[in-house]
Motif scaffolding. Sequence first.
Motif, PDB file in Angstrom:
ATOM      1  N   PHE A 284       0.705  -1.692   0.131  1.00  0.00           N
ATOM      2  CA  PHE A 284       0.009   0.366   0.049  1.00  0.00           C
ATOM      3  C   PHE A 284       0.692   1.489  -0.539  1.00  0.00           C
ATOM      4  O   PHE A 284       2.359   1.316   0.529  1.00  0.00           O
ATOM      5  CB  PHE A 284      -0.793   0.164   1.511  1.00  0.00           C
ATOM      6  N   GLU A 285      -0.014   2.453  -0.319  1.00  0.00           N
ATOM      7  CA  GLU A 285       0.552   3.394  -0.495  1.00  0.00           C
ATOM      8  C   GLU A 285       1.662   3.784   1.037  1.00  0.00           C
ATOM      9  O   GLU A 285       2.484   4.839   0.310  1.00  0.00           O
ATOM     10  CB  GLU A 285       0.007   4.297  -0.981  1.00  0.00           C
ATOM     11  N   ASP A 286       1.106   3.813   1.780  1.00  0.00           N
ATOM     12  CA  ASP A 286       1.151   3.925   2.966  1.00  0.00           C
ATOM     13  C   ASP A 286       2.111   3.042   3.836  1.00  0.00           C
ATOM     14  O   ASP A 286       3.431   3.078   4.750  1.00  0.00           O
ATOM     15  CB  ASP A 286       0.239   4.132   3.994  1.00  0.00           C
ATOM     16  N   GLY A 287       3.221   2.042   3.056  1.00  0.00           N
ATOM     17  CA  GLY A 287       4.380   0.807   3.342  1.00  0.00           C
ATOM     18  C   GLY A 287       3.513  -0.078   3.447  1.00  0.00           C
ATOM     19  O   GLY A 287       4.212  -1.176   4.039  1.00  0.00           O
ATOM     20  N   GLU A 288       2.243   0.141   4.140  1.00  0.00           N
ATOM     21  CA  GLU A 288       1.603  -1.473   4.975  1.00  0.00           C
ATOM     22  C   GLU A 288       1.950  -2.571   3.965  1.00  0.00           C
ATOM     23  O   GLU A 288       1.482  -2.184   2.690  1.00  0.00           O
ATOM     24  CB  GLU A 288       0.306  -1.377   4.895  1.00  0.00           C
ATOM     25  N   GLU A 289       2.178  -4.055   3.716  1.00  0.00           N
ATOM     26  CA  GLU A 289       1.734  -4.454   4.073  1.00  0.00           C
ATOM     27  C   GLU A 289       0.783  -5.945   3.617  1.00  0.00           C
ATOM     28  O   GLU A 289       0.651  -5.393   4.651  1.00  0.00           O
ATOM     29  CB  GLU A 289       2.949  -5.393   3.215  1.00  0.00           C
ATOM     30  N   ALA A 290       0.157  -6.158   2.712  1.00  0.00           N
ATOM     31  CA  ALA A 290      -0.591  -7.117   3.253  1.00  0.00           C
ATOM     32  C   ALA A 290      -0.438  -8.751   2.691  1.00  0.00           C
ATOM     33  O   ALA A 290      -0.305  -8.473   1.294  1.00  0.00           O
ATOM     34  CB  ALA A 290      -1.828  -7.181   3.168  1.00  0.00           C
ATOM     35  N   GLU A 291      -0.202 -10.104   3.027  1.00  0.00           N
ATOM     36  CA  GLU A 291      -0.220 -11.392   2.522  1.00  0.00           C
ATOM     37  C   GLU A 291      -1.036 -12.549   3.053  1.00  0.00           C
ATOM     38  O   GLU A 291      -1.399 -12.318   3.473  1.00  0.00           O
ATOM     39  CB  GLU A 291       1.243 -11.414   2.993  1.00  0.00           C
ATOM     40  N   SER A 292      -0.902 -12.888   1.899  1.00  0.00           N
ATOM     41  CA  SER A 292      -2.273 -14.483   1.584  1.00  0.00           C
ATOM     42  C   SER A 292      -1.219 -15.473   1.159  1.00  0.00           C
ATOM     43  O   SER A 292      -1.081 -14.825   0.004  1.00  0.00           O
ATOM     44  CB  SER A 292      -3.565 -13.963   1.278  1.00  0.00           C
ATOM     45  N   ARG A 293      -1.283 -16.499   2.031  1.00  0.00           N
ATOM     46  CA  ARG A 293      -0.852 -17.894   1.512  1.00  0.00           C
ATOM     47  C   ARG A 293      -1.570 -18.893   0.949  1.00  0.00           C
ATOM     48  O   ARG A 293      -2.753 -19.333   1.262  1.00  0.00           O
ATOM     49  CB  ARG A 293       0.056 -18.038   2.371  1.00  0.00           C
ATOM     50  N   ASP A 294      -0.843 -19.357   0.216  1.00  0.00           N
ATOM     51  CA  ASP A 294      -1.176 -20.862  -0.803  1.00  0.00           C
ATOM     52  C   ASP A 294      -3.341 -20.581  -1.406  1.00  0.00           C
ATOM     53  O   ASP A 294      -4.256 -21.611  -0.090  1.00  0.00           O
ATOM     54  CB  ASP A 294      -1.706 -22.264   0.462  1.00  0.00           C
ATOM     55  N   VAL A 295      -2.971 -19.797  -1.715  1.00  0.00           N
ATOM     56  CA  VAL A 295      -4.839 -19.225  -2.084  1.00  0.00           C
ATOM     57  C   VAL A 295      -4.924 -19.789  -4.178  1.00  0.00           C
ATOM     58  O   VAL A 295      -4.328 -19.510  -4.308  1.00  0.00           O
ATOM     59  CB  VAL A 295      -5.142 -17.566  -3.158  1.00  0.00           C
ATOM     60  N   ASN A 296      -6.755 -20.504  -3.843  1.00  0.00           N
ATOM     61  CA  ASN A 296      -6.499 -21.383  -5.685  1.00  0.00           C
ATOM     62  C   ASN A 296      -7.056 -20.542  -6.239  1.00  0.00           C
ATOM     63  O   ASN A 296      -8.481 -20.185  -5.845  1.00  0.00           O
ATOM     64  CB  ASN A 296      -7.215 -23.085  -4.819  1.00  0.00           C
ATOM     65  N   LEU A 297      -6.292 -19.733  -6.525  1.00  0.00           N
ATOM     66  CA  LEU A 297      -6.891 -19.156  -8.205  1.00  0.00           C
ATOM     67  C   LEU A 297      -7.449 -19.445  -8.587  1.00  0.00           C
ATOM     68  O   LEU A 297      -8.929 -18.178 -10.016  1.00  0.00           O
ATOM     69  CB  LEU A 297      -5.545 -17.809  -8.754  1.00  0.00           C
ATOM     70  N   CYS A 298      -7.578 -20.260  -9.252  1.00  0.00           N
ATOM     71  CA  CYS A 298      -8.802 -20.820 -10.264  1.00  0.00           C
ATOM     72  C   CYS A 298     -10.028 -21.203  -9.709  1.00  0.00           C
ATOM     73  O   CYS A 298     -10.538 -21.175 -10.743  1.00  0.00           O
ATOM     74  CB  CYS A 298      -8.094 -22.793 -10.616  1.00  0.00           C
ATOM     75  N   ASP A 299      -9.977 -21.184  -8.268  1.00  0.00           N
ATOM     76  CA  ASP A 299     -11.957 -21.562  -8.433  1.00  0.00           C
ATOM     77  C   ASP A 299     -12.247 -19.791  -7.698  1.00  0.00           C
ATOM     78  O   ASP A 299     -13.020 -19.536  -7.438  1.00  0.00           O
ATOM     79  CB  ASP A 299     -11.627 -22.398  -6.983  1.00  0.00           C
ATOM     80  N   LEU A 300     -11.493 -18.671  -7.648  1.00  0.00           N
ATOM     81  CA  LEU A 300     -11.185 -17.355  -7.577  1.00  0.00           C
ATOM     82  C   LEU A 300     -11.447 -16.865  -8.458  1.00  0.00           C
ATOM     83  O   LEU A 300     -11.014 -16.507  -9.251  1.00  0.00           O
ATOM     84  CB  LEU A 300      -9.892 -17.274  -6.421  1.00  0.00           C
ATOM     85  N   GLY A 301     -13.225 -15.943  -7.842  1.00  0.00           N
ATOM     86  CA  GLY A 301     -13.750 -14.386  -9.476  1.00  0.00           C
ATOM     87  C   GLY A 301     -13.132 -13.620  -8.387  1.00  0.00           C
ATOM     88  O   GLY A 301     -12.265 -12.475  -9.547  1.00  0.00           O
ATOM     89  N   THR A 302     -13.216 -13.598  -7.641  1.00  0.00           N
ATOM     90  CA  THR A 302     -12.420 -11.875  -6.762  1.00  0.00           C
ATOM     91  C   THR A 302     -11.974 -12.795  -5.554  1.00  0.00           C
ATOM     92  O   THR A 302     -12.004 -12.928  -4.647  1.00  0.00           O
ATOM     93  CB  THR A 302     -13.883 -11.519  -6.484  1.00  0.00           C
ATOM     94  N   PHE A 303     -10.913 -11.225  -5.508  1.00  0.00           N
ATOM     95  CA  PHE A 303      -9.916 -11.218  -4.431  1.00  0.00           C
ATOM     96  C   PHE A 303     -10.160  -9.444  -3.420  1.00  0.00           C
ATOM     97  O   PHE A 303      -9.752  -9.260  -4.527  1.00  0.00           O
ATOM     98  CB  PHE A 303      -8.167 -11.576  -4.875  1.00  0.00           C
ATOM     99  N   THR A 304     -10.507  -9.574  -2.806  1.00  0.00           N
ATOM    100  CA  THR A 304     -10.833  -8.576  -1.590  1.00  0.00           C
ATOM    101  C   THR A 304     -10.126  -8.448  -0.660  1.00  0.00           C
ATOM    102  O   THR A 304      -9.754  -8.789   0.224  1.00  0.00           O
ATOM    103  CB  THR A 304     -12.527  -8.291  -1.297  1.00  0.00           C
ATOM    104  N   LEU A 305      -9.343  -6.757  -1.052  1.00  0.00           N
ATOM    105  CA  LEU A 305      -8.402  -6.970  -0.032  1.00  0.00           C
ATOM    106  C   LEU A 305      -9.441  -5.869   1.302  1.00  0.00           C
ATOM    107  O   LEU A 305      -9.941  -5.371   0.752  1.00  0.00           O
ATOM    108  CB  LEU A 305      -7.606  -5.927  -0.594  1.00  0.00           C
ATOM    109  N   HIS A 306      -8.991  -6.553   1.853  1.00  0.00           N
ATOM    110  CA  HIS A 306      -9.900  -5.629   3.380  1.00  0.00           C
ATOM    111  C   HIS A 306      -9.121  -4.935   5.111  1.00  0.00           C
ATOM    112  O   HIS A 306      -8.486  -5.403   4.896  1.00  0.00           O
ATOM    113  CB  HIS A 306     -11.360  -6.997   4.579  1.00  0.00           C
ATOM    114  N   GLU A 307     -10.077  -3.947   5.654  1.00  0.00           N
ATOM    115  CA  GLU A 307      -8.526  -3.491   6.336  1.00  0.00           C
ATOM    116  C   GLU A 307      -9.548  -4.657   7.822  1.00  0.00           C
ATOM    117  O   GLU A 307     -10.701  -4.968   8.377  1.00  0.00           O
ATOM    118  CB  GLU A 307      -9.759  -2.290   6.590  1.00  0.00           C
TER     119      GLU A 307
END
Length: 105
Positions: A82-105
């Motif tokens: 993010f612009e403020d330097g924060e980072e978010a990670e998610s591991r082992d996500v099956n993107l073949c089954d995923l239509g939308t990836f949403t970043l939340h606070e």
Amino acid sequence: MIRVSFVAWMSFALAGPAFAEDLAFTVVNDTSSTVVEFYVSPVDTDDWEENMVSSAVAPGDEVTATIADGRSVCDYDIRAVFEDGEEAESRDVNLCDLGTFTLHE
């Protein structure tokens, strides 16, 4: 702190891509911070691959991300910066089954 969660769309129109085809999904920025970098890498890769966003994704905006790496894998690690330097990670996500990836606070 920014948390990552995902929303999967299960629809007959998006039954999951065939192997070795481009893998496309929507990234939604549901945070109060602008996303300036977005990475995905196969789970068995030690390094983050190239940044997938060509311009910043403002809060409330969405962008289509396409993985055209020619691999026959579905499981990826995801990292948002993010612009403020924060980072978010998610591991082992099956993107073949995923239509939308949403970043939340």
